[in-house]
Design an enzyme around this catalytic site. Structure first.
Site, PDB file in Angstrom:
ATOM      1  N   ASP A  80       0.869  -0.911  -0.341  1.00  0.00           N
ATOM      2  CA  ASP A  80       0.079  -0.097   0.097  1.00  0.00           C
ATOM      3  C   ASP A  80       0.547   1.329   0.077  1.00  0.00           C
ATOM      4  OD1 ASP A  80      -1.372  -2.182   1.357  1.00  0.00           O
ATOM      5  OD2 ASP A  80      -3.265  -0.838   1.277  1.00  0.00           O
ATOM      6  N   CYS A 121       0.664  -7.758   5.660  1.00  0.00           N
ATOM      7  CA  CYS A 121      -0.148  -6.053   4.874  1.00  0.00           C
ATOM      8  C   CYS A 121      -1.512  -6.280   4.599  1.00  0.00           C
ATOM      9  CB  CYS A 121       0.745  -5.804   4.399  1.00  0.00           C
ATOM     10  SG  CYS A 121       3.296  -5.738   4.270  1.00  0.00           S
ATOM     11  N   ASP A 122      -1.735  -4.719   4.089  1.00  0.00           N
ATOM     12  CA  ASP A 122      -3.236  -4.449   4.817  1.00  0.00           C
ATOM     13  C   ASP A 122      -3.920  -5.523   3.898  1.00  0.00           C
ATOM     14  OD1 ASP A 122      -1.254  -2.571   4.741  1.00  0.00           O
ATOM     15  OD2 ASP A 122      -3.085  -0.636   4.612  1.00  0.00           O
ATOM     16  N   LYS A 123      -4.188  -6.073   2.540  1.00  0.00           N
ATOM     17  CA  LYS A 123      -5.481  -7.176   2.213  1.00  0.00           C
ATOM     18  C   LYS A 123      -4.145  -7.781   1.932  1.00  0.00           C
ATOM     19  CE  LYS A 123      -6.683  -2.933   1.520  1.00  0.00           C
ATOM     20  NZ  LYS A 123      -5.286  -1.916   2.409  1.00  0.00           N
ATOM     21  N   CYS A 199       4.175  -2.029   9.118  1.00  0.00           N
ATOM     22  CA  CYS A 199       4.976  -0.612   9.092  1.00  0.00           C
ATOM     23  C   CYS A 199       4.367  -0.657  10.749  1.00  0.00           C
ATOM     24  CB  CYS A 199       3.982   0.538   8.769  1.00  0.00           C
ATOM     25  SG  CYS A 199       4.148   0.427   6.910  1.00  0.00           S
ATOM     26  N   GLU A 448      -7.135   5.077  -1.223  1.00  0.00           N
ATOM     27  CA  GLU A 448      -7.469   5.276   0.691  1.00  0.00           C
ATOM     28  C   GLU A 448      -7.017   6.952  -0.041  1.00  0.00           C
ATOM     29  OE1 GLU A 448      -5.236   2.148   2.663  1.00  0.00           O
ATOM     30  OE2 GLU A 448      -4.202   4.013   2.513  1.00  0.00           O
ATOM     31  N   SER A 474      -6.478   4.650   4.885  1.00  0.00           N
ATOM     32  CA  SER A 474      -4.891   4.143   5.584  1.00  0.00           C
ATOM     33  C   SER A 474      -5.838   4.059   7.460  1.00  0.00           C
ATOM     34  CB  SER A 474      -3.891   5.074   5.440  1.00  0.00           C
ATOM     35  OG  SER A 474      -3.069   3.918   6.225  1.00  0.00           O
TER      36      SER A 474
END
Length: 570
Positions: A80, A121-123, A199, A448, A474
């Site tokens: 991302d 991570c995000d997805k 992160c 985002e 985010s």
């Protein structure tokens, strides 16, 4: 123990399959064992995924030690942070469905008996969770872990001594406003992300790792282990042994991820102040699991759970602090009166059993129900004439003075136009910045609005301007913002008919978002909304088929009826 892989590995009629495995170095003895897929999103683009080359080896060793035959395959894992703020971000949410489909195809084509899913991570984590409940094969998820934070004791905008990647975009706003100089900005760029890992703050990546653990599909205490710690490799090995026990018990994801487990995850997300994106992903996992779960139920569940952990962006602490304080087990122990404690987990035990020895080591990082960071919930669901099907906000990341916000609309048709307007000084304190046509269909891909919000925060406008969008945000965003406006503009939703100067009221604590003086039906009748992006490739198919954000932005995988319940593959 009869496994489904034996359907294609036993008897003379399946000699051709055995021969293909033997060509890869497998032996007759191994081919009599359960075949366990190790799914990894390893790549060297995304720093959260670099660790998986080592972790897959440890998972393999765990599976072998417990009597299984490990086979490996990969899936995509986009970053991302690298995709942020340009056309690439339109592909990020759609990768979630691609990942779920990849795993389904490989597991079904090869009649695998179980899965260990390695994602970060995000997805990626939600895509893997969706695949797990869709397939309903014994499965354990193990994430890659957070990075270590950077350290900046002086002029730290979060108030502590740690920083992370999210400070960089915020610092661009501070640089533009003259609050820092070029040398300070360059230092932040070089020191904000000192190691591999997802992160270091509580963004969507770490949120979804925490919620996978809260739902019981990840081993207790493993979600927050830093990527560079040796315990991360130990967790990989233990996950390999754990999946073999699940195969023996025939304990599958739909036995674990029930409505009660999803509700547990919602409560944990509220308590930790997790990402607004978790709403999308939990709805999508519920859909794949055949569980009836709505965005407004999420809002109701959140109301009872205060924000209890002040992690960046809603406080000064990082995932490292949270890990050292006891992590998800310690948080769930605090929430025990609100949780469904008899839920089965991937340990084969109940949540109650898993939490027997959970301990909290820092009461400032993990607060109590009686002494929370905020009395308000970490996540809020809003509704009103601007969002009749719902909208999502993050009360824990909104300044107290902005929990009620009313002001004139400043309309932008998309993120690029909004970023140009912010950088040109067009957005003023007191305005409601509306960024539309960025939903799942209209984006397409629901990018985002991270950069817009970060720029405003860096320009000291984070609590003085409210950003409202049919896109999303985010997990690292803070300030005054509302996303996931439904219906979106591309669905002819009310947001399509807002005009510059319309008064918009956002009342977070009352759950209200309205343009009280606007007659949307009259505007729709007078001048139908025309704006639509031209897209091709995968995004064309995605926009054509995707549901809106209040339905998890899922792509339906079966014919829908009022009584539809997805039938798992076996």
């Amino acid at each position: 123990m009869k496994t489904r892989s034996q359907d294609i590995l036993h008897g003379p009629e399946w000699a051709n399959v055995r021969a293909l495995y033997k060509a890869g170095g497998y032996t007759d003895k191994e081919l009599k064992r359960p075949v366990i897929g190790i799914v990894s999103s390893f790549n060297t683009i995304c720093p959260g995924h670099v660790i998986f080359r080592q972790m897959t080896q440890r998972v393999r060793e765990g599976i072998q030690a417990a009597g299984g035959m490990p086979v490996e395959f990969g899936t995509i894992g986009a970053c991302d942070g690298i995709a942020m703020g340009h056309k690439g971000m339109r592909y990020i949410l759609p990768t979630r469905e691609m990942i779920a489909n990849d795993i389904e195809a490989m597991a079904q084509a090869h009649r695998l008996d179980g899965l260990v899913l390695l994602g970060a991570c995000d997805k990626i984590v939600p895509g893997m969770l969706m695949a797990a409940v869709r397939l309903n094969l014994p499965a354990v998820l193990v994430n890659g872990g957070p990075s270590l934070p950077g350290r900046m004791k002086e002029n730290n905008p979060y108030g502590g001594e740690y920083i992370d990647h999210s400070i960089i975009q915020q610092s661009e706003g501070a640089l533009k406003a003259g609050l820092i100089d070029e040398e300070q900005f360059a230092w932040i760029e070089d020191h904000a992300v000192p190691t591999i890992g997802s992160c270091a703050m509580l963004g969507t990546a770490n949120t979804m790792g925490c919620l996978a653990e809260a739902m019981g599909l990840m081993l207790p205490g493993t979600a927050t282990i830093p990527a560079v710690y040796s315990q991360r490799l130990a967790a990989a090995y233990q996950s390999g042994t754990a999946v073999m026990e699940l195969v023996k018990q025939n304990l599958c994801p739909r036995d674990i991820i029930t409505k009660q487990a999803l509700s547990n995850a919602v409560r944990v997300n509220s308590a930790i102040g997790g990402s607004t994106n978790a709403v999308l992903h939990l709805l999508a996992v519920a859909y794949e699991a055949g569980v009836d779960f709505s965005v407004f139920e999420i809002g109701e569940i959140c109301k009872d759970i205060p924000h209890m952990t002040p992690m960046i962006p809603a406080g000064k602490y990082t995932l490292l602090d949270f890990y050292e304080a006891g992590g998800i087990p310690a948080m769930m122990k605090e929430l025990e009166p609100f949780l469904a404690m008899e839920q089965k987990t991937c340990t084969g035990k109940t949540l109650r059993d898993n939490l027997l020895h959970a301990k909290k080591y820092n009461g400032e990082v993990i607060r109590s129900l009686e002494d929370p960071v905020h009395r308000r919930a970490g996540i809020g669901i809003l509704k009103g004439n601007l969002a009749p099907e719902g909208a999502v906000t993050k009360p824990s990341a909104i300044p107290d003075e902005a929990l009620y916000f009313s002001g004139p609309a400043k309309i932008y048709e998309g993120e690029e136009e909004a970023l140009a307007g912010i950088r040109a000084g067009q957005v003023q304190a007191g305005q409601v910045l509306v960024i539309r046509n960025e939903g799942p269909k209209g984006g397409p891909g629901m990018p985002e609005m991270y950069k817009a919000m970060k720029l405003l925060v860096g320009m000291d406008l984070g609590g003085k301007v409210c950003v409202v969008t049919d896109g999303r945000f985010s997990g690292s965003n803070n300030g005054c913002f509302v996303g996931h406006i439904c219906p979106e503009a591309a669905e002819d939703g009310p947001i399509a008919y807002l005009q510059d100067g319309d008064i918009i009221t956002v009342d977070v604590q009352s759950g209200l978002i309205e343009a009280p003086e606007v007659n949307f039906e009259k505007r729709r009748a007078d001048s139908p909304y025309q704006y639509r992006r031209q897209v091709n490739g995968y995004l064309y198919q995605y926009a054509k088929n995707v549901k809106n954000a209040s339905h998890g932005a899922v792509i339906p995988v079966c014919e829908e009826t009022e009584t539809t319940a997805l039938i798992p593959f076996r």
